[in-house]
Design a protein around this motif. Structure first.
Motif, PDB file in Angstrom:
ATOM      1  N   ILE A  56       0.710  -1.379  -0.058  1.00 41.09           N
ATOM      2  CA  ILE A  56      -0.052  -0.033  -0.072  1.00 41.09           C
ATOM      3  C   ILE A  56       0.987   1.102  -0.157  1.00 41.09           C
ATOM      4  CG2 ILE A  56      -1.890   0.669   1.103  1.00 41.09           C
ATOM      5  CD1 ILE A  56      -3.134  -0.940   2.648  1.00 41.09           C
ATOM      6  N   ALA A  57       2.164   0.857   0.738  1.00 42.40           N
ATOM      7  CA  ALA A  57       2.813   2.258   1.270  1.00 42.40           C
ATOM      8  C   ALA A  57       3.627   2.705  -0.489  1.00 42.40           C
ATOM      9  CB  ALA A  57       3.695   1.815   1.791  1.00 42.40           C
ATOM     10  N   GLU A  58       3.695   1.932  -1.089  1.00 38.13           N
ATOM     11  CA  GLU A  58       4.488   2.293  -2.438  1.00 38.13           C
ATOM     12  C   GLU A  58       3.303   2.572  -3.388  1.00 38.13           C
ATOM     13  OE1 GLU A  58       7.901  -0.893  -3.557  1.00 38.13           O
ATOM     14  OE2 GLU A  58       6.219  -1.601  -2.712  1.00 38.13           O
ATOM     15  N   PHE A  59       2.265   2.102  -3.315  1.00 33.41           N
ATOM     16  CA  PHE A  59       1.205   2.350  -4.360  1.00 33.41           C
ATOM     17  C   PHE A  59       0.648   3.668  -3.917  1.00 33.41           C
ATOM     18  CE2 PHE A  59      -0.560  -1.926  -5.131  1.00 33.41           C
ATOM     19  CZ  PHE A  59      -0.242  -1.682  -6.474  1.00 33.41           C
ATOM     20  N   THR A  60       0.428   4.294  -3.062  1.00 35.27           N
ATOM     21  CA  THR A  60       0.005   5.611  -2.039  1.00 35.27           C
ATOM     22  C   THR A  60       1.233   6.739  -2.012  1.00 35.27           C
ATOM     23  OG1 THR A  60      -0.222   4.824  -0.539  1.00 35.27           O
ATOM     24  CG2 THR A  60      -0.774   6.958  -0.109  1.00 35.27           C
ATOM     25  N   LYS A  61       2.814   6.011  -2.503  1.00 38.09           N
ATOM     26  CA  LYS A  61       2.902   7.103  -2.617  1.00 38.09           C
ATOM     27  C   LYS A  61       3.975   7.466  -3.862  1.00 38.09           C
ATOM     28  CE  LYS A  61       8.921   7.701  -2.264  1.00 38.09           C
ATOM     29  NZ  LYS A  61       9.461   6.381  -2.298  1.00 38.09           N
ATOM     30  N   THR A  62       3.674   6.508  -5.070  1.00 41.87           N
ATOM     31  CA  THR A  62       3.662   6.319  -6.451  1.00 41.87           C
ATOM     32  C   THR A  62       2.057   7.900  -6.955  1.00 41.87           C
ATOM     33  OG1 THR A  62       4.792   4.496  -7.120  1.00 41.87           O
ATOM     34  CG2 THR A  62       4.078   5.673  -9.031  1.00 41.87           C
ATOM     35  N   ALA A  63       1.266   7.469  -6.740  1.00 41.39           N
ATOM     36  CA  ALA A  63      -0.117   8.335  -6.174  1.00 41.39           C
ATOM     37  C   ALA A  63       0.030   9.636  -6.294  1.00 41.39           C
ATOM     38  CB  ALA A  63      -1.287   7.805  -6.286  1.00 41.39           C
ATOM     39  N   LEU A  64       0.677   9.601  -5.172  1.00 37.59           N
ATOM     40  CA  LEU A  64       1.203  11.356  -4.011  1.00 37.59           C
ATOM     41  C   LEU A  64       2.178  12.154  -5.204  1.00 37.59           C
ATOM     42  CD1 LEU A  64       1.363  10.706  -0.354  1.00 37.59           C
ATOM     43  CD2 LEU A  64      -0.775  11.465  -1.941  1.00 37.59           C
ATOM     44  N   SER A  65       2.946  11.018  -6.078  1.00 38.30           N
ATOM     45  CA  SER A  65       4.382  11.901  -7.051  1.00 38.30           C
ATOM     46  C   SER A  65       3.799  12.112  -8.423  1.00 38.30           C
ATOM     47  CB  SER A  65       5.326  10.705  -6.627  1.00 38.30           C
ATOM     48  OG  SER A  65       4.863   9.407  -7.432  1.00 38.30           O
ATOM     49  N   GLN A  66       2.525  11.358  -8.468  1.00 40.89           N
ATOM     50  CA  GLN A  66       1.774  12.119  -9.891  1.00 40.89           C
ATOM     51  C   GLN A  66       0.723  12.962  -9.398  1.00 40.89           C
ATOM     52  OE1 GLN A  66       0.862   8.100 -11.004  1.00 40.89           O
ATOM     53  NE2 GLN A  66       2.273   7.192 -11.725  1.00 40.89           N
ATOM     54  N   GLY A  67       1.137  13.572  -8.319  1.00 39.26           N
ATOM     55  CA  GLY A  67      -0.464  14.207  -7.936  1.00 39.26           C
ATOM     56  C   GLY A  67      -1.234  14.026  -7.831  1.00 39.26           C
ATOM     57  N   MET A  68      -1.837  13.535  -7.043  1.00 40.83           N
ATOM     58  CA  MET A  68      -3.359  12.732  -6.358  1.00 40.83           C
ATOM     59  C   MET A  68      -3.867  13.355  -5.235  1.00 40.83           C
ATOM     60  SD  MET A  68      -4.793   8.857  -5.436  1.00 40.83           S
ATOM     61  CE  MET A  68      -3.993   9.369  -3.146  1.00 40.83           C
ATOM     62  N   ILE A  69      -4.750  14.252  -5.368  1.00 39.30           N
ATOM     63  CA  ILE A  69      -4.867  14.964  -4.407  1.00 39.30           C
ATOM     64  C   ILE A  69      -5.517  14.660  -3.351  1.00 39.30           C
ATOM     65  CG2 ILE A  69      -6.966  16.689  -3.770  1.00 39.30           C
ATOM     66  CD1 ILE A  69      -5.988  18.618  -6.603  1.00 39.30           C
ATOM     67  N   THR A  70      -5.615  14.375  -2.492  1.00 38.51           N
ATOM     68  CA  THR A  70      -5.735  13.255  -1.313  1.00 38.51           C
ATOM     69  C   THR A  70      -6.683  14.264  -0.908  1.00 38.51           C
ATOM     70  OG1 THR A  70      -4.706  14.492   0.393  1.00 38.51           O
ATOM     71  CG2 THR A  70      -3.326  12.594  -0.159  1.00 38.51           C
ATOM     72  N   MET A  71      -8.205  12.825  -0.784  1.00 35.29           N
ATOM     73  CA  MET A  71      -9.725  13.147  -0.021  1.00 35.29           C
ATOM     74  C   MET A  71      -9.120  14.838   1.199  1.00 35.29           C
ATOM     75  SD  MET A  71     -11.707   9.694   0.668  1.00 35.29           S
ATOM     76  CE  MET A  71      -9.948   8.539   1.292  1.00 35.29           C
ATOM     77  N   GLU A  72      -8.836  14.541   1.808  1.00 34.53           N
ATOM     78  CA  GLU A  72      -7.949  15.711   3.382  1.00 34.53           C
ATOM     79  C   GLU A  72      -7.850  17.011   2.840  1.00 34.53           C
ATOM     80  OE1 GLU A  72      -5.112  16.193   7.801  1.00 34.53           O
ATOM     81  OE2 GLU A  72      -4.330  15.236   5.273  1.00 34.53           O
ATOM     82  N   GLN A  73      -6.958  16.627   1.723  1.00 39.96           N
ATOM     83  CA  GLN A  73      -5.744  17.514   0.570  1.00 39.96           C
ATOM     84  C   GLN A  73      -8.265  18.546   0.196  1.00 39.96           C
ATOM     85  OE1 GLN A  73      -3.320  16.342  -1.370  1.00 39.96           O
ATOM     86  NE2 GLN A  73      -1.863  17.123  -0.191  1.00 39.96           N
TER      87      GLN A  73
END
Length: 549
Positions: free
Chosen positions: A510-527
């Motif tokens: 999960i950590a690897e998928f999350t890190k890659t998604a964030l690096s590609q500009g995904m805006i999180t639910m919190e943001q």
């Protein structure tokens, strides 16, 4: 002077009880005299007095799952059959004690009088007013109206009011002396009514009757459903009864009708997220996954997508458990796991119906997941939900279920993670200045997506905390003093890229998928939530309530 009649009666009673005690000893059972026995209130409603009279027994003590009953004939086969069935249906243990005829008659008479008394009190609650329900607009109106309706009308009042106030669930919870009615509005339970326990028993009986639940089963969970009509409005309800310390706790889920379905654009998605969703659902095939916990609005979003996609020349089949919204032009199939009709079985059958679009209520197991993926790979657009905390976490979840990586890669158009937050009530909204730590936290969380923010939001982030004005609700009659009215979506959207598909192939964490998604500009639910805070539609407390693990 001695009262001879009283003395003779006393001697007769003593002799009767002595003989009964001897009979009990010979049967290897306990003996008890119920004349003057202090029956607990929970005993009164277990069996109707007519049933006690018919089978010649009476309950006198309840300890957990054990129910002690007094009988005059321990070997009565009719009574034995009745009690065995009760034990099976309620997962209870019945212990018999031997009582005299006088003792039994006394106890049944006491219970009958108590039942009659409580029925009279419940039926005398109020005076009928034909236009009562039409005037209910707030919780205060419900509380006032509840003092002027009969028990039958009380249920109508509760259910119609719940629908009017936009409640998703009605909770009816018995206590020691009274019961509480609560509505779940905008995802939060709100106290609506607190009334004496006598009315609860008649509400319980009517609901169980309407939902076709077993009236004599009180010690095990039951599920049912029914509909009520008022004028042009029909309300479908799913009923869950659960044994509790003071009786059966009821939850009635109000299942929405077609008129309740909102447009995708009305759910509160950010414009950029909405554009990504529109692109994904416009493709002729592939899988759309919506993730989040129970109550996060996943099904509502999928229904909105279905309504947007529905048009002549397109065949849409949905598999649901339960069917929450009726949509004309869509073939909706009710899943019945207990009857052997599972999502996997339904999906196989639906594939033979030549559909263009499939909606599967939830992917729960490997079999359903693999059939869904195959459908997405063979020319169908497939919409479904999955329980995972975030959008990136959906991929490890599917791999964990057992979907083979080579099937998963290339089959997914879009993964959404979503939550619902309450919107500030516009009738009592006010400005306020946040504390410096809160403002610093907002800026810190949004700093990584600053290049994706609107000029208006960017300019706010440059200001010191004492120049910022956020919104909150004071609380008013319209919002039942909560400060909130309605809900909106917080979303994160993940479109699989070659980098994501490489992680699928190596079954990454999960950590690897999350890190890659964030690096590609995904805006999180919190943001997303904090952007809405700066837009003045919700609060930081509300955002962090639903996004902080």
């Amino acid at each position: 002077m001695v009262d001879l009649d009283k003395k003779l009666y006393s001697m007769h009673r003593r002799e009767e009880e002595e003989q009964t005690a001897t009979k009990a000893h010979a049967s290897g059972l306990m003996y008890i005299d119920l004349v003057g026995y202090p029956f607990a209130s929970e005993i009164f409603s277990i069996f109707p007095a007519d049933v006690l009279q018919q089978y010649n027994f009476v309950p006198y003590l309840k300890i957990g799952h054990e129910l002690r009953v007094g009988v005059i004939n321990p070997s009565d086969q009719n009574l034995e059959g009745f009690l065995k069935k009760y034990e099976t249906d309620n997962k209870a243990k019945i212990t018999k004690s031997v009582v005299s005829r006088t003792s039994l008659a006394y106890a049944i008479d006491v219970l009958r009088k108590k039942q009659d008394e409580e029925q009279k009190k419940a039926l005398d609650l109020t005076k009928h007013r034909a236009d009562l329900l039409d005037k209910v607009e707030s919780v205060a109106d419900i509380q006032e109206a509840a003092q002027r309706v009969t028990t039958t009308e009380l249920l109508d009042l509760i259910l119609v009011s719940a629908a009017k106030l936009g409640s998703s669930d009605v909770h009816i919870e018995p206590g020691a002396e009274d019961f509480l009615v609560r509505f779940r509005v905008d995802g939060i339970l709100q106290d609506v009514l607190k009334m004496k326990l006598n009315a609860y028993k008649f509400l319980l009986s009517r609901i169980k009757f309407l939902a076709k639940l077993k009236m004599d089963v009180v010690n095990q969970p039951q599920d049912g459903r029914f509909s009520i009509k008022r004028k042009e409005q029909e309300i479908d309800l799913r009923v869950s009864a659960l044994p509790s310390a003071y009786g059966e706790s009821l939850v009635l889920r109000l299942l929405g009708q077609e008129m309740s379905i909102k447009k995708l654009s009305d759910l509160g998605f950010r414009p950029d997220a909405l554009e990504i969703i529109d692109q994904a659902i416009s493709r002729p095939h592939g899988m759309i996954l919506n993730t989040g916990p129970t109550g996060s609005g996943k099904s509502t979003t999928l229904y909105a997508i279905i309504v947007q996609l529905k048009k002549p020349g397109i065949k849409i089949i949905s598999l649901e458990d339960p069917i929450e919204y009726r949509i004309s032009g869509v073939e909706q199939s009710q899943i019945d796991p207990e009857g052997g009709y599972t999502f996997a079985e339904g999906l196989r059958a639906a594939m033979r119906q030549d559909p263009d679009i499939l909606m599967v209520g939830e992917v729960r197991d490997k079999e359903t997941a693999e059939i869904a993926v195959q459908a997405a790979l063979t020319g169908h657009l497939l919409l479904t939900t999955l329980h995972s905390n975030t959008a990136p976490a959906a991929l490890p979840r599917l791999l964990e279920i057992g979907v083979r990586p080579f099937l998963l890669a290339g089959s997914i158009n879009l993964i959404m993670g979503q939550r619902l937050v309450r919107k500030i009530c516009q009738k009592c909204a006010e400005d306020f200045t946040p504390t410096e730590p809160v403002w610093d936290e907002i800026k810190k969380i949004l700093s990584s997506v600053e290049d994706k923010l609107s000029p208006e939001i960017k300019s706010k982030l440059e200001l010191p905390y004492d120049q910022i004005r956020l919104k909150r609700g004071r609380g008013c009659i319209a919002c039942n003093q909560t400060g909130f009215s309605g809900r909106q979506v917080l979303v994160e959207v993940l479109v699989p890229t070659p980098e994501i598909e490489t992680l699928i192939a190596k079954q990454a964490t999960i950590a690897e998928f999350t890190k890659t998604a964030l690096s590609q500009g995904m805006i999180t639910m919190e943001q997303d939530g904090l952007i809405k805070v700066l837009q003045g539609t919700t609060t930081t407390a509300e955002v962090w309530r639903v996004t902080k693990d």
